[in-house]
Scaffold this motif. Structure first.
Motif, PDB file in Angstrom:
ATOM      1  N   VAL A 148     -30.351 -55.319 -43.412  1.00  0.00           N
ATOM      2  CA  VAL A 148     -30.356 -55.238 -44.876  1.00  0.00           C
ATOM      3  C   VAL A 148     -30.286 -53.769 -45.311  1.00  0.00           C
ATOM      4  CG1 VAL A 148     -31.695 -55.762 -46.961  1.00  0.00           C
ATOM      5  CG2 VAL A 148     -31.644 -57.391 -45.066  1.00  0.00           C
ATOM      6  N   LEU A 149     -30.835 -52.896 -44.475  1.00  0.00           N
ATOM      7  CA  LEU A 149     -30.745 -51.461 -44.760  1.00  0.00           C
ATOM      8  C   LEU A 149     -29.539 -50.922 -44.009  1.00  0.00           C
ATOM      9  CD1 LEU A 149     -34.544 -50.610 -44.392  1.00  0.00           C
ATOM     10  CD2 LEU A 149     -33.258 -50.870 -46.514  1.00  0.00           C
ATOM     11  N   ILE A 150     -28.429 -50.710 -44.727  1.00  0.00           N
ATOM     12  CA  ILE A 150     -27.182 -50.339 -44.057  1.00  0.00           C
ATOM     13  C   ILE A 150     -26.618 -49.057 -44.665  1.00  0.00           C
ATOM     14  CG2 ILE A 150     -26.726 -52.772 -43.565  1.00  0.00           C
ATOM     15  CD1 ILE A 150     -24.379 -52.475 -45.647  1.00  0.00           C
ATOM     16  N   LYS A 151     -25.365 -48.796 -44.331  1.00  0.00           N
ATOM     17  CA  LYS A 151     -24.723 -47.581 -44.819  1.00  0.00           C
ATOM     18  C   LYS A 151     -23.928 -47.882 -46.084  1.00  0.00           C
ATOM     19  CE  LYS A 151     -21.811 -43.819 -43.154  1.00  0.00           C
ATOM     20  NZ  LYS A 151     -21.608 -43.059 -41.917  1.00  0.00           N
ATOM     21  N   SER A 152     -23.995 -46.992 -47.046  1.00  0.00           N
ATOM     22  CA  SER A 152     -23.265 -47.183 -48.299  1.00  0.00           C
ATOM     23  C   SER A 152     -21.765 -47.000 -48.066  1.00  0.00           C
ATOM     24  CB  SER A 152     -23.759 -46.166 -49.330  1.00  0.00           C
ATOM     25  OG  SER A 152     -23.222 -46.444 -50.598  1.00  0.00           O
ATOM     26  N   THR A 153     -20.951 -47.917 -48.599  1.00  0.00           N
ATOM     27  CA  THR A 153     -19.490 -47.778 -48.510  1.00  0.00           C
ATOM     28  C   THR A 153     -18.922 -47.813 -49.913  1.00  0.00           C
ATOM     29  OG1 THR A 153     -19.207 -50.164 -48.318  1.00  0.00           O
ATOM     30  CG2 THR A 153     -19.323 -48.934 -46.271  1.00  0.00           C
ATOM     31  N   PRO A 154     -17.949 -46.960 -50.200  1.00  0.00           N
ATOM     32  CA  PRO A 154     -17.481 -46.833 -51.579  1.00  0.00           C
ATOM     33  C   PRO A 154     -16.553 -47.962 -52.013  1.00  0.00           C
ATOM     34  CG  PRO A 154     -16.306 -45.303 -50.158  1.00  0.00           C
ATOM     35  CD  PRO A 154     -17.274 -46.036 -49.285  1.00  0.00           C
ATOM     36  N   GLU A 155     -15.902 -48.657 -51.096  1.00  0.00           N
ATOM     37  CA  GLU A 155     -14.961 -49.724 -51.481  1.00  0.00           C
ATOM     38  C   GLU A 155     -15.746 -50.911 -52.045  1.00  0.00           C
ATOM     39  OE1 GLU A 155     -10.731 -50.825 -51.485  1.00  0.00           O
ATOM     40  OE2 GLU A 155     -11.959 -49.043 -51.607  1.00  0.00           O
ATOM     41  N   GLY A 156     -15.165 -51.599 -52.995  1.00  0.00           N
ATOM     42  CA  GLY A 156     -15.804 -52.789 -53.547  1.00  0.00           C
ATOM     43  C   GLY A 156     -16.726 -52.453 -54.693  1.00  0.00           C
ATOM     44  N   PHE A 169     -29.838 -41.970 -47.963  1.00  0.00           N
ATOM     45  CA  PHE A 169     -30.047 -43.293 -48.544  1.00  0.00           C
ATOM     46  C   PHE A 169     -29.470 -44.373 -47.644  1.00  0.00           C
ATOM     47  CE2 PHE A 169     -31.273 -42.195 -52.947  1.00  0.00           C
ATOM     48  CZ  PHE A 169     -31.026 -40.823 -52.919  1.00  0.00           C
ATOM     49  N   TYR A 170     -30.156 -45.490 -47.618  1.00  0.00           N
ATOM     50  CA  TYR A 170     -29.554 -46.726 -47.126  1.00  0.00           C
ATOM     51  C   TYR A 170     -28.855 -47.398 -48.309  1.00  0.00           C
ATOM     52  CZ  TYR A 170     -33.220 -46.319 -43.505  1.00  0.00           C
ATOM     53  OH  TYR A 170     -34.056 -45.889 -42.527  1.00  0.00           O
ATOM     54  N   ALA A 171     -27.990 -48.356 -48.010  1.00  0.00           N
ATOM     55  CA  ALA A 171     -27.477 -49.236 -49.051  1.00  0.00           C
ATOM     56  C   ALA A 171     -27.895 -50.657 -48.693  1.00  0.00           C
ATOM     57  CB  ALA A 171     -25.966 -49.129 -49.140  1.00  0.00           C
ATOM     58  N   LEU A 172     -27.986 -51.518 -49.701  1.00  0.00           N
ATOM     59  CA  LEU A 172     -28.167 -52.949 -49.437  1.00  0.00           C
ATOM     60  C   LEU A 172     -26.783 -53.580 -49.322  1.00  0.00           C
ATOM     61  CD1 LEU A 172     -31.053 -53.760 -51.959  1.00  0.00           C
ATOM     62  CD2 LEU A 172     -31.221 -53.043 -49.574  1.00  0.00           C
ATOM     63  N   PRO A 173     -26.602 -54.509 -48.399  1.00  0.00           N
ATOM     64  CA  PRO A 173     -25.248 -55.018 -48.127  1.00  0.00           C
ATOM     65  C   PRO A 173     -24.672 -55.862 -49.264  1.00  0.00           C
ATOM     66  CG  PRO A 173     -26.875 -56.252 -46.873  1.00  0.00           C
ATOM     67  CD  PRO A 173     -27.609 -55.114 -47.518  1.00  0.00           C
ATOM     68  N   GLN A 174     -23.414 -55.598 -49.600  1.00  0.00           N
ATOM     69  CA  GLN A 174     -22.686 -56.491 -50.505  1.00  0.00           C
ATOM     70  C   GLN A 174     -22.233 -57.723 -49.743  1.00  0.00           C
ATOM     71  OE1 GLN A 174     -19.770 -54.448 -52.922  1.00  0.00           O
ATOM     72  NE2 GLN A 174     -20.965 -52.567 -52.835  1.00  0.00           N
ATOM     73  N   SER A 175     -22.080 -57.573 -48.449  1.00  0.00           N
ATOM     74  CA  SER A 175     -21.863 -58.685 -47.532  1.00  0.00           C
ATOM     75  C   SER A 175     -22.012 -58.091 -46.142  1.00  0.00           C
ATOM     76  CB  SER A 175     -20.480 -59.304 -47.711  1.00  0.00           C
ATOM     77  OG  SER A 175     -19.548 -58.636 -46.884  1.00  0.00           O
ATOM     78  N   PRO A 176     -22.239 -58.924 -45.134  1.00  0.00           N
ATOM     79  CA  PRO A 176     -22.376 -58.367 -43.778  1.00  0.00           C
ATOM     80  C   PRO A 176     -21.007 -58.190 -43.102  1.00  0.00           C
ATOM     81  CG  PRO A 176     -23.579 -60.454 -44.043  1.00  0.00           C
ATOM     82  CD  PRO A 176     -22.591 -60.346 -45.157  1.00  0.00           C
ATOM     83  N   GLN A 177     -19.946 -57.983 -43.898  1.00  0.00           N
ATOM     84  CA  GLN A 177     -18.574 -57.955 -43.402  1.00  0.00           C
ATOM     85  C   GLN A 177     -18.400 -57.170 -42.102  1.00  0.00           C
ATOM     86  OE1 GLN A 177     -16.084 -59.715 -44.598  1.00  0.00           O
ATOM     87  NE2 GLN A 177     -14.745 -58.955 -42.987  1.00  0.00           N
ATOM     88  N   ILE A 178     -18.779 -55.900 -42.124  1.00  0.00           N
ATOM     89  CA  ILE A 178     -18.494 -55.064 -40.947  1.00  0.00           C
ATOM     90  C   ILE A 178     -19.338 -55.509 -39.759  1.00  0.00           C
ATOM     91  CG2 ILE A 178     -18.711 -52.723 -40.039  1.00  0.00           C
ATOM     92  CD1 ILE A 178     -17.744 -51.724 -42.729  1.00  0.00           C
ATOM     93  N   PHE A 179     -20.577 -55.891 -40.024  1.00  0.00           N
ATOM     94  CA  PHE A 179     -21.427 -56.320 -38.913  1.00  0.00           C
ATOM     95  C   PHE A 179     -20.901 -57.592 -38.263  1.00  0.00           C
ATOM     96  CE2 PHE A 179     -24.291 -53.538 -41.244  1.00  0.00           C
ATOM     97  CZ  PHE A 179     -24.755 -52.741 -40.206  1.00  0.00           C
ATOM     98  N   LYS A 180     -20.370 -58.509 -39.077  1.00  0.00           N
ATOM     99  CA  LYS A 180     -19.890 -59.735 -38.443  1.00  0.00           C
ATOM    100  C   LYS A 180     -18.628 -59.450 -37.647  1.00  0.00           C
ATOM    101  CE  LYS A 180     -17.665 -62.057 -42.443  1.00  0.00           C
ATOM    102  NZ  LYS A 180     -17.545 -63.339 -43.150  1.00  0.00           N
ATOM    103  N   GLN A 181     -17.829 -58.484 -38.115  1.00  0.00           N
ATOM    104  CA  GLN A 181     -16.662 -58.125 -37.310  1.00  0.00           C
ATOM    105  C   GLN A 181     -17.097 -57.445 -36.006  1.00  0.00           C
ATOM    106  OE1 GLN A 181     -13.924 -56.963 -41.076  1.00  0.00           O
ATOM    107  NE2 GLN A 181     -12.859 -57.093 -39.134  1.00  0.00           N
ATOM    108  N   LEU A 182     -18.139 -56.627 -36.097  1.00  0.00           N
ATOM    109  CA  LEU A 182     -18.657 -56.013 -34.862  1.00  0.00           C
ATOM    110  C   LEU A 182     -19.186 -57.070 -33.894  1.00  0.00           C
ATOM    111  CD1 LEU A 182     -20.493 -52.853 -36.282  1.00  0.00           C
ATOM    112  CD2 LEU A 182     -18.370 -52.901 -34.966  1.00  0.00           C
ATOM    113  N   LEU A 183     -19.775 -58.120 -34.442  1.00  0.00           N
ATOM    114  CA  LEU A 183     -20.263 -59.193 -33.561  1.00  0.00           C
ATOM    115  C   LEU A 183     -19.098 -59.891 -32.853  1.00  0.00           C
ATOM    116  CD1 LEU A 183     -23.164 -60.727 -35.696  1.00  0.00           C
ATOM    117  CD2 LEU A 183     -23.372 -59.431 -33.567  1.00  0.00           C
ATOM    118  N   MET A 184     -17.950 -59.930 -33.525  1.00  0.00           N
ATOM    119  CA  MET A 184     -16.772 -60.489 -32.842  1.00  0.00           C
ATOM    120  C   MET A 184     -16.323 -59.545 -31.731  1.00  0.00           C
ATOM    121  SD  MET A 184     -16.331 -63.434 -34.205  1.00  0.00           S
ATOM    122  CE  MET A 184     -18.122 -63.458 -34.399  1.00  0.00           C
TER     123      MET A 184
END
Lengths: 583, 583
Positions: free
Chosen positions: B166-174, B189-204
């Motif tokens: 839940v504590l992730i890196k801020s990304t400017p897109e979106g 700062f951490y960012a709160l996720p707008q979605s776990p998009q990158i993490f789920k791709q990493l899990l793949m």
């Protein structure tokens, strides 16, 4: 379609079938005319082979492969001449007729094997590669399995899984909150929940009757070895229940989950008052996989001229089985061990109860063989045992002796993994006095109900009041804890008063809960389990980091994506914030 | 023990038994010698009675009761003389022998009934009382049921539920991130996720093969009526799959859940290209519960001297069944409706195709009856229908006409609750041109794969490139969306380039994903469902707020606990922050 089967699926039954598999290249062995590729996916490993009949195109593609390439392989299933009994697909192999590289791979920074050559830091930086290792991924699969099992039990037993907010109000009690500045409400902040405590109590006021949630919680604490800034809790609450109902329900949950996931049958959980746990185990989370109980020998040893014991508030001992033959060096080691700042003992007295029945101790000057025999009798020690004695003020010495007991348990290999010994620790003190701030703190939290028998003591001797609180301890690890809650707004107000809140402070912070109690709050009680810790216990691991997909390091950083990170000035502006200059 | 049974449990079978119930007082009717109390809990309502034989003690306690008091009632189950068929316990009542007030209640600020007298604001402030109402709590029970059903399906189909941070890196897109200052990493700062998009791709990339998670996501957007700063997603990803595999898998999930929770059998989901959806329905999320399709009549209507149509890029029409008898007033209403800024049409042309076969239109001056008959034929309109025509630039007019279609669907009651018409919308454009910032934005997100056939257009005509992306739409509501992902680091780099990132920016923001792709990324694809929206569809509700236990208002505030709130200066100091002065 990328594949007809997974890499863990094919058996002798499939011989003769034309199949397509996809996965990662685990290993390549090239023997000129014949080559073997181990193809890996989450489900297993399948051996691919080429031989003199293989097409040149396939052979050429095969030449380009390296470890961790992603490929798609087509061929015929055939029986292996030499079976591999170590893997489920070991009876067959695939004779290749087609081979395609889906993604090449650079040489990975460490080997993707159960025994990897990668160090901790490297594996955290490339966590996505570390997670490819079976041993690591299995922990996460286990985690999913435990969660699913817990959900099934609780759902079947009428608990409603209810999501509570993540953006909540900051409360000063407890650990430090993470906060989230609100753009739409300039100068104001949300907090991330340390637990959904207040919301679950409100759900009881709302008549939900039985609530649970597997939920992320957050604590901004200085991280110790096995802490994470975000962690997961199995959070539960029930209405119209007493402590007995809660213990029964969650004992069933634990038994169900151990049976379901590990096929382990747990015995009924013993219950132990906090006072017994401290006296007999020197810990509020006793590891009862082994005995080696603490004995208070203060009155036995005093008034024999040994001033250290004579002046001590407490003298306690344990008897370590079969350790009478410890060498001078081993005893010195133990002495240094108890003197470490984490343990903080001043010294260690030993008594060897030799196999021949004689005694040898570090205090032979002060105590006769008969005296020492008396100690041994009190400890139920036998010839061959080593008696270890610590002395000092009671609170610290009991704890130090408890630590020494665990250390001796480790040395004697009495703390076996795969053996699970749960118990309930009950009758905790309600309040803890803090000498520094000269006030009481709630040992669990400010909503914990005092034991009804002890309510009379709330004014006269608050430190003596026992709480209706309980911990589930397994193998010396606190897996869960909870309490019967106060459901009466006057008693809750009194608790806040004892904890040093002015009525105004209490109202500002917890007003909405106290208001809620005015509209008919049911008696209720609950518990929360540390899910990460529970899973690491199931997995036989010592650290919760190994059961978290993307953990943070001890500085709260994710080294894989290098966060936290600075944000743009425009973002700060929008939040009405500026950074302070760092001195 | 507080109760032997719940308030929804007792039946004629129990007559004669001595029972204890606990719950809330729903209603009291006092008839002197006899009194009736309706006792309520989550499980139902049971009637308690007193009569001339009841003890004085019970009668006295009963006198003190008010609505929403929490009581414990003991008595004997007896058959009712007049049964109540509306409630499950309507055959019995409890003749009281004991009565205890567990918690009194102040008079609640609104009635705790399905039809309450409480306004929105009051009910949000006392959300814990609002949640006591059956109608509200049932929505949350449904939510838990849907989640459990989804989890069962996905778990049985090999998906591993994996928690991402839940504590992730801020990304400017979106959209805009919520951020969390890090005390341990000053100025970061951490960012709160707008979605776990990158993490789920990493899990793949990590070989998890099939992942899911029911997870909180966060967006710091200006809130519209049906937006929440925190919302819940069913987030899924699969490896070694093509679009077809994903659509099949999640069509099965949707069918399973509708069957399981609502006992509704869904037909196979039609698939509709984005271009068809826009042309025929004027929407990328068509409600296909009814027809009333859009027709492009541009060429039919032009060159007849009506300058408004002649100068329009697009003229489109729908035929509303049986509305030819609309009055002048009704037509004016519709005209005003399409002129509202949300719709933005300049005017509305109508053609009444009267029952007698004659035509009456607002453009009779320019078009003959034969002309209008030609329109009607093109629209498959019948006598009795009302043809409505909008004109203007194509993009806006199609959308406005789509809105008018929905409005007519509402008026004609063609959008029936309880009827579920899902479809897949496919072949979305990959990119959207933003005139203001003069650059392309990703229509889904920057990781969406272009349709392989269109990759050649990426350089020459990026706006024409279709994406391998898909939305699940039910009854005009976008329930889920996803895409096949790019799994090749060069193509991903090219996408970032098209989206206006410098290589350095792309590296700084998404470097860890692009690095991960260097070590053998499998082809993968995924989808995410708006869980709140899905549940509100199951519940037949229009707002997601009703399926969230503790929602926030349109200013992102929780009015129950009055958060967000200011924090102490010491907290700000620890975070190396200060507030900017508000001008």
């Amino acid at each position: 379609m990328y594949r007809t089967h997974t890499c863990g699926e094919l058996r002798a039954d499939h011989v003769g079938e034309e199949v397509t598999l996809a996965g990662w290249v685990q290993k390549i062995r090239d023997f000129g005319a014949m080559s073997f590729v181990d193809l890996r996916d989450r489900y297993g490993i399948t051996q691919l082979v080429t031989n003199e009949n293989t097409s040149a195109k396939v052979t050429e593609t095969l030449q380009q492969l390296g470890r961790e390439f992603v490929i798609q392989a087509t061929g015929t299933v055939r029986e292996r001449s030499s079976k591999n009994k170590n893997i489920a697909t070991g009876e067959i192999e695939i004779e290749l007729s087609g081979l395609k590289i889906l993604s090449p791979s650079a040489v990975p920074p460490f080997t993707i094997q159960d025994d990897t050559d990668g160090g901790d830091d490297l594996r955290m930086k490339y966590r996505y590669l570390d997670l490819r290792r079976n041993a690591v991924r299995k922990n996460l699969e286990l985690r999913a399995q435990v969660a699913h099992s817990v959900r099934n039990f609780l759902t079947e037993n009428g608990f409603i899984e209810t999501e509570t907010p993540v953006l909540i109000k900051s409360t000063p009690e407890g650990a430090r909150d993470f906060v989230v500045p609100s753009r739409m409400n300039p100068g104001e902040f949300y907090a991330l929940p340390q637990s959904p405590q207040i919301f679950k109590q409100l759900l009881m006021v709302a008549g939900f009757d039985k609530y649970f949630q597997i939920v992320k919680c957050f604590r901004d604490e200085d991280l110790r070895a096995d802490r994470q800034p975000e962690f997961t809790q199995i959070d539960c609450e029930m209405s119209f229940v007493e402590q007995e109902d809660v213990l029964n329900t969650f004992e069933k949950l634990a038994k169900y989950t151990f049976k379901n996931v590990l096929d382990v049958d747990l015995d009924d959980f013993p219950r132990m008052p906090y006072s017994t746990a401290m006296e007999k185990y020197g810990s509020d989370k006793p590891d009862i996989r082994f005995e080696m109980l603490l004995h208070d020998i203060t009155t036995t040893v005093q008034n024999k001229g040994f001033s250290i014991f004579d002046s001590a508030e407490y003298v306690g001992a344990i008897a370590a089985k079969g350790c009478a033959e410890y060498s001078r060096k081993q005893i010195d080691e133990l002495t240094n061990w108890v003197k470490r700042p984490q343990i903080g003992a001043k010294g260690l007295v030993y008594v060897k109860y030799n196999e021949d029945g004689s005694f040898k101790s570090s205090v032979d000057k002060f105590y006769s063989a008969d005296d020492l025999k008396g100690w041994a009798e009190q400890l139920n020690a036998n010839p061959g045992d080593l008696i270890l004695v610590l002395s000092g003020d009671k609170a610290h010495t009991v704890t130090a002796l408890g630590e020494l007991r665990l250390e001796m348990g480790n040395r004697l290999e009495l703390r076996k993994k795969g053996t699970f010994k749960p118990l309930w620790v009950i009758d905790f003190p309600l309040l803890e006095w803090n000498e520094e701030s000269k006030r009481f703190f709630a040992m669990h939290h400010p909503f914990t109900s005092p034991n009804p028998e002890d309510i009379v003591l709330l004014d006269s001797d608050p430190g003596k009041v026992r709480a209706n609180a309980y911990d589930l301890v397994i193998n010396g690890v606190e897996i869960g804890g909870g309490s019967v809650r106060i459901f009466n707004s006057e008693l809750q107000a009194k608790m806040f008063d004892i904890l040093g809140f002015t009525p105004e402070q209490a109202m500002a912070q917890f007003g909405f809960l106290m208001n809620a109690f005015k509209y008919g709050a049911p008696p209720h009680a609950g518990i929360a389990f540390g899910f990460d810790r529970l899973v690491s216990m199931f997995a036989g691991l010592d650290s919760i980091r190994d059961v978290i997909a993307f953990p943070k390091n001890n500085a709260g950083r994710d080294v894989m994506n290098d966060s936290p990170a600075p944000i743009a000035n425009e973002q700060l502006d929008e939040l009405f914030l500026q950074l302070k200059k760092l001195d």
